[in-house]
Design an enzyme around this catalytic site. Sequence first.
Site, PDB file in Angstrom:
ATOM      1  N   GLY A  46       0.783  -1.233   0.000  1.00  0.00           N
ATOM      2  CA  GLY A  46       0.000   0.000   0.000  1.00  0.00           C
ATOM      3  C   GLY A  46       0.807   1.270   0.000  1.00  0.00           C
ATOM      4  N   CYS A  77      -5.429  -9.885  -2.193  1.00  0.00           N
ATOM      5  CA  CYS A  77      -4.888  -8.597  -1.754  1.00  0.00           C
ATOM      6  C   CYS A  77      -5.613  -7.511  -2.532  1.00  0.00           C
ATOM      7  CB  CYS A  77      -3.388  -8.552  -2.030  1.00  0.00           C
ATOM      8  SG  CYS A  77      -2.599  -6.939  -1.759  1.00  0.00           S
ATOM      9  N   CYS A 191      -8.920  -4.433   2.868  1.00  0.00           N
ATOM     10  CA  CYS A 191      -7.600  -5.053   2.872  1.00  0.00           C
ATOM     11  C   CYS A 191      -7.778  -6.399   3.555  1.00  0.00           C
ATOM     12  CB  CYS A 191      -6.581  -4.195   3.637  1.00  0.00           C
ATOM     13  SG  CYS A 191      -4.977  -4.989   3.888  1.00  0.00           S
ATOM     14  N   THR A 192      -7.244  -7.449   2.965  1.00  0.00           N
ATOM     15  CA  THR A 192      -7.481  -8.776   3.531  1.00  0.00           C
ATOM     16  C   THR A 192      -6.843  -8.944   4.908  1.00  0.00           C
ATOM     17  OG1 THR A 192      -5.605  -9.648   2.253  1.00  0.00           O
ATOM     18  CG2 THR A 192      -7.815  -9.938   1.324  1.00  0.00           C
TER      19      THR A 192
END
Length: 266
Positions: A46, A77, A191-192
């Site tokens: 990120g 992702c 976001c995972t």
Amino acid sequence: MDVQPTAPILLFDSGFGGLTVLAELRRELPDAPVIYAADLAGIPYGEKTEAEVAARVAGLLGRLAERYHPRLICIACNTASTIALGMVRDVLETPIVGTVPAIKPAAELTRTGTIGLLGTAATIRQTYVDNLEAKFAQGKLLLRHAAPDLVAAAELKLRGGTPDPAIFTAAAEGLRRQARGEDIDTVVLACTHFPLVQDELAVAFGNKVQFIDGAQGIARRIAYLTQGQSFDRQDDDFAIVTGDGQVNEALLGGLERYGIGRILPL
């Protein structure tokens, strides 16, 4: 195309956030062999540029596909998917499933019409997210906040550490202090990694907020695309990591709960 029963599903993430997808996949396809790939040498995605993420993801997935011949690849992702999904689909013949923010179900769930979205800096600025908002959240207000510290907090928790509660307070305040932020009743975890710290986020946000992520929908999509295929999971699955891996006993124990018995270097 004939698919060997032992051919794995490859789950790929910058770290171990994709375990949240794996947990749902186990419910849908308990007999499916899985290889989990974590690019720990590249985390966090990120904070990288779009060009860096695209090149890294395409290169790594190309190597993994050539080595392990997966029946399907899931980019577990949000950042990698919103940036590199199209490129990877262009260069690989393997079916690819991406991960996108769960804006559509959030828009259906919200009662106040105000939705919060927590993601990485790279994810929340993508045109892909703008398009999802325009398509599925018309008439709603979507407030976004970049919370990159949640990635490190989730990774720390997996390794047996205790993240600083201030991290979760800051994430909540990042949404609440925006105009109409106090009206948020639904938060998209884009976001995972973030569902791994959902309990901590729930404390920070209070009991009037519900959380939603895309893991269940991704697992259902994988199940749909592999319909009719046979699965032969002969042993515990394994994880592949780049870099030194930062592996400790707590992480190994955590991975075992997801059916991952060992970690190998890429």
